[in-house]
Design a protein around this motif. Sequence first.
Motif, PDB file in Angstrom:
ATOM      1  N   LEU A 108       5.578  19.988  -5.028  1.00  0.00           N
ATOM      2  CA  LEU A 108       4.828  21.091  -5.611  1.00  0.00           C
ATOM      3  C   LEU A 108       3.332  20.894  -5.433  1.00  0.00           C
ATOM      4  O   LEU A 108       2.579  21.869  -5.296  1.00  0.00           O
ATOM      5  CB  LEU A 108       5.170  21.226  -7.102  1.00  0.00           C
ATOM      6  N   ARG A 109       2.909  19.666  -5.439  1.00  0.00           N
ATOM      7  CA  ARG A 109       1.505  19.322  -5.283  1.00  0.00           C
ATOM      8  C   ARG A 109       1.427  17.909  -4.733  1.00  0.00           C
ATOM      9  O   ARG A 109       2.397  17.142  -4.820  1.00  0.00           O
ATOM     10  CB  ARG A 109       0.772  19.418  -6.629  1.00  0.00           C
ATOM     11  N   PRO A 110       0.313  17.521  -4.103  1.00  0.00           N
ATOM     12  CA  PRO A 110       0.189  16.148  -3.599  1.00  0.00           C
ATOM     13  C   PRO A 110       0.415  15.134  -4.721  1.00  0.00           C
ATOM     14  O   PRO A 110      -0.054  15.307  -5.849  1.00  0.00           O
ATOM     15  CB  PRO A 110      -1.245  16.085  -3.066  1.00  0.00           C
ATOM     16  N   GLU A 160       1.550  14.087   0.881  1.00  0.00           N
ATOM     17  CA  GLU A 160       1.408  15.522   1.012  1.00  0.00           C
ATOM     18  C   GLU A 160       2.781  16.150   1.216  1.00  0.00           C
ATOM     19  O   GLU A 160       3.707  15.504   1.718  1.00  0.00           O
ATOM     20  CB  GLU A 160       0.491  15.872   2.179  1.00  0.00           C
ATOM     21  N   SER A 161       2.914  17.392   0.853  1.00  0.00           N
ATOM     22  CA  SER A 161       4.189  18.085   0.996  1.00  0.00           C
ATOM     23  C   SER A 161       4.562  18.238   2.466  1.00  0.00           C
ATOM     24  O   SER A 161       3.755  18.700   3.280  1.00  0.00           O
ATOM     25  CB  SER A 161       4.120  19.463   0.332  1.00  0.00           C
ATOM     26  N   GLY A 162       5.790  17.788   2.805  1.00  0.00           N
ATOM     27  CA  GLY A 162       6.285  17.916   4.166  1.00  0.00           C
ATOM     28  C   GLY A 162       5.730  16.913   5.139  1.00  0.00           C
ATOM     29  O   GLY A 162       5.936  17.044   6.348  1.00  0.00           O
ATOM     30  N   GLN A 163       5.025  15.894   4.685  1.00  0.00           N
ATOM     31  CA  GLN A 163       4.438  14.881   5.559  1.00  0.00           C
ATOM     32  C   GLN A 163       4.864  13.493   5.119  1.00  0.00           C
ATOM     33  O   GLN A 163       4.915  13.200   3.915  1.00  0.00           O
ATOM     34  CB  GLN A 163       2.908  14.966   5.553  1.00  0.00           C
ATOM     35  N   GLY A 164       5.170  12.640   6.097  1.00  0.00           N
ATOM     36  CA  GLY A 164       5.479  11.246   5.815  1.00  0.00           C
ATOM     37  C   GLY A 164       4.209  10.423   5.702  1.00  0.00           C
ATOM     38  O   GLY A 164       3.095  10.904   5.953  1.00  0.00           O
ATOM     39  N   ALA A 165       4.362   9.178   5.321  1.00  0.00           N
ATOM     40  CA  ALA A 165       3.198   8.304   5.151  1.00  0.00           C
ATOM     41  C   ALA A 165       3.637   6.852   5.340  1.00  0.00           C
ATOM     42  O   ALA A 165       4.810   6.504   5.184  1.00  0.00           O
ATOM     43  CB  ALA A 165       2.565   8.494   3.776  1.00  0.00           C
ATOM     44  N   VAL A 166       2.663   6.002   5.687  1.00  0.00           N
ATOM     45  CA  VAL A 166       2.898   4.576   5.904  1.00  0.00           C
ATOM     46  C   VAL A 166       1.812   3.799   5.170  1.00  0.00           C
ATOM     47  O   VAL A 166       0.624   4.158   5.234  1.00  0.00           O
ATOM     48  CB  VAL A 166       2.894   4.214   7.399  1.00  0.00           C
ATOM     49  N   LEU A 167       2.216   2.748   4.480  1.00  0.00           N
ATOM     50  CA  LEU A 167       1.272   1.894   3.752  1.00  0.00           C
ATOM     51  C   LEU A 167       1.653   0.439   3.973  1.00  0.00           C
ATOM     52  O   LEU A 167       2.833   0.088   3.976  1.00  0.00           O
ATOM     53  CB  LEU A 167       1.295   2.218   2.255  1.00  0.00           C
ATOM     54  N   ARG A 211       7.639 -21.494   2.190  1.00  0.00           N
ATOM     55  CA  ARG A 211       8.453 -20.281   2.141  1.00  0.00           C
ATOM     56  C   ARG A 211       8.023 -19.444   0.943  1.00  0.00           C
ATOM     57  O   ARG A 211       7.831 -19.957  -0.155  1.00  0.00           O
ATOM     58  CB  ARG A 211       9.934 -20.640   2.043  1.00  0.00           C
ATOM     59  N   ILE A 212       7.882 -18.157   1.175  1.00  0.00           N
ATOM     60  CA  ILE A 212       7.586 -17.211   0.111  1.00  0.00           C
ATOM     61  C   ILE A 212       8.722 -16.197   0.041  1.00  0.00           C
ATOM     62  O   ILE A 212       9.491 -16.047   1.004  1.00  0.00           O
ATOM     63  CB  ILE A 212       6.237 -16.488   0.342  1.00  0.00           C
ATOM     64  N   SER A 213       8.834 -15.536  -1.074  1.00  0.00           N
ATOM     65  CA  SER A 213       9.908 -14.552  -1.254  1.00  0.00           C
ATOM     66  C   SER A 213       9.326 -13.265  -1.832  1.00  0.00           C
ATOM     67  O   SER A 213       8.427 -13.299  -2.668  1.00  0.00           O
ATOM     68  CB  SER A 213      11.003 -15.101  -2.168  1.00  0.00           C
ATOM     69  N   ILE A 214       9.861 -12.155  -1.357  1.00  0.00           N
ATOM     70  CA  ILE A 214       9.515 -10.825  -1.854  1.00  0.00           C
ATOM     71  C   ILE A 214      10.755 -10.295  -2.567  1.00  0.00           C
ATOM     72  O   ILE A 214      11.764  -9.974  -1.920  1.00  0.00           O
ATOM     73  CB  ILE A 214       9.095  -9.883  -0.711  1.00  0.00           C
ATOM     74  N   ASP A 215      10.700 -10.236  -3.882  1.00  0.00           N
ATOM     75  CA  ASP A 215      11.877  -9.855  -4.668  1.00  0.00           C
ATOM     76  C   ASP A 215      12.072  -8.347  -4.717  1.00  0.00           C
ATOM     77  O   ASP A 215      13.165  -7.842  -4.464  1.00  0.00           O
ATOM     78  CB  ASP A 215      11.766 -10.428  -6.084  1.00  0.00           C
ATOM     79  N   ARG A 216      11.016  -7.616  -5.059  1.00  0.00           N
ATOM     80  CA  ARG A 216      11.141  -6.159  -5.179  1.00  0.00           C
ATOM     81  C   ARG A 216       9.759  -5.514  -5.088  1.00  0.00           C
ATOM     82  O   ARG A 216       8.734  -6.205  -5.201  1.00  0.00           O
ATOM     83  CB  ARG A 216      11.821  -5.772  -6.500  1.00  0.00           C
ATOM     84  N   ILE A 217       9.777  -4.199  -4.873  1.00  0.00           N
ATOM     85  CA  ILE A 217       8.555  -3.402  -4.812  1.00  0.00           C
ATOM     86  C   ILE A 217       8.583  -2.412  -5.977  1.00  0.00           C
ATOM     87  O   ILE A 217       9.550  -1.659  -6.143  1.00  0.00           O
ATOM     88  CB  ILE A 217       8.418  -2.633  -3.492  1.00  0.00           C
ATOM     89  N   TRP A 218       7.522  -2.446  -6.782  1.00  0.00           N
ATOM     90  CA  TRP A 218       7.399  -1.519  -7.909  1.00  0.00           C
ATOM     91  C   TRP A 218       6.565  -0.329  -7.462  1.00  0.00           C
ATOM     92  O   TRP A 218       5.493  -0.488  -6.878  1.00  0.00           O
ATOM     93  CB  TRP A 218       6.746  -2.207  -9.105  1.00  0.00           C
ATOM     94  N   MET A 219       7.053   0.890  -7.768  1.00  0.00           N
ATOM     95  CA  MET A 219       6.351   2.133  -7.444  1.00  0.00           C
ATOM     96  C   MET A 219       6.146   2.952  -8.716  1.00  0.00           C
ATOM     97  O   MET A 219       7.021   2.991  -9.584  1.00  0.00           O
ATOM     98  CB  MET A 219       7.145   2.943  -6.410  1.00  0.00           C
ATOM     99  N   ARG A 220       5.005   3.625  -8.788  1.00  0.00           N
ATOM    100  CA  ARG A 220       4.653   4.383  -9.981  1.00  0.00           C
ATOM    101  C   ARG A 220       3.926   5.664  -9.568  1.00  0.00           C
ATOM    102  O   ARG A 220       3.025   5.628  -8.737  1.00  0.00           O
ATOM    103  CB  ARG A 220       3.764   3.532 -10.891  1.00  0.00           C
ATOM    104  N   TRP A 221       4.345   6.799 -10.148  1.00  0.00           N
ATOM    105  CA  TRP A 221       3.673   8.064  -9.917  1.00  0.00           C
ATOM    106  C   TRP A 221       3.831   8.966 -11.129  1.00  0.00           C
ATOM    107  O   TRP A 221       4.642   8.678 -12.028  1.00  0.00           O
ATOM    108  CB  TRP A 221       4.181   8.745  -8.648  1.00  0.00           C
TER     109      TRP A 221
END
Length: 437
Positions: A85-87, A111-118, A129-139
């Motif tokens: 509905l909105r960015p 944006e609506s209808g557009q992909g993105a890379v980060l 050795r390092i480990s990546i357990d999970r990715i937290w996302m918030r919006w």
Amino acid sequence: MIRPTRRAVLLFAASVPLALVIASAAPSWWALSVEGAALVLAGLASDVVLALRPRALGAEFATPDRIYIGDAGAIVAKFKAARLLRPTRIELLAEQQGDLDPAAILSIELESGQGAVLELPLIPRRRGRISIDRIWMRWQGPFGLVQIIHRAAIGRRIDVVQNIRGVQRAALQFFAQEAVFGVRVQQERGDGTEFDALREYVPGLDTRVIDWKHSARHHKLVCKEFRVERNHPIVLAFDTGHLMAEPIDGVPRLDHAINAGLLLAWIALKGGDLVGNYGFDATVRHYVQPVRGMGNFARLLRSTAELAYHLEETNFTLGLAELATRLKRRALVVLFTDFVDTVTAELLIESMQRVAQKHVVIFVCLRDPFLQATVDAAPDRFETVAEAVIADDFLRDRRVVFDRLERLGIHCLDAPREGLSIGLINRYLMIKQRGLL
């Protein structure tokens, strides 16, 4: 996970005193007193319904298989195109374990209808050795009243290894001429002691190399040509004690030493010498016997990867005595280590003296840029002057130790991080050219 935002809490909190005022001032309008809170709750419900669903994100995460120490890796987050509905602004945070820089919260605008890379950076501090357990996302929802928190399971382990790419680049530059003109036999004529050929004497040559016996036979002056010897054993001795774990420019001293040692090993193996390595601190950690051939480089690479960081104080008496007993013939010993002052270096000097009686030794230390920067800092306050005096005392103690070692016939190299590899190779070539082995 869905929770109200600060805006929603403030709006709801503001509706409470308003309801009390209405109820007390006009009791007949009591119904209006609850409509404000109900309106906020209705807005919350609408925001939840219209908010972006985690499934609609289509988030995919890719992690590197390995990261070279001194370089930075990254977790690549890809988001598919979605109808919005909105960015929407999404914040991401990696939940990570291991010795690396703390993760930072990064954001991306969808944006609506557009992909993105980060890209989420991964900057390790040490090998391991390092480990990546999970990715937290918030919006947030379109009205900014609710906050959606979603976590994506990763469960990936990443190996942090020594940076052999820098070794390969430097080695290719060193052999650049051979790379252009093809493989050729390289005759290293110079001040060596291995006889190579006879040639006619010309003015300017050293008269000490004239072969008088062959000159009489040929009725003209001829002289001998010598070339640099090969098949010399070289041992890269790494101090793995607590001082070598101190970082310089974000990378431990030990890893800087390993990179320089591997470059020297590559060039020495290419030149026909035998190369092995040795690790010690409070005890002997491992020993790889010197072997010739470029096939030995892979074995050296694996063995140096096993050199771990230890917090014990280095026992030079034990470590260097054990190394001396393992070497059956005269060898070039390259010791990568560090010391604090003349008192702590006393046992080091005694042990180095015993090794230098039979072998050629290069004593390699990394110069700490912090000490020199402290000495050169502008004296704007008393604390700065005191720090400069103390740093200058440490530098003077280092010069005293290097002077004592050089009087014992030991080749000392105190170089900054940028010039360590080049300085070590130049010192190795100088020893070979002079035939000191």
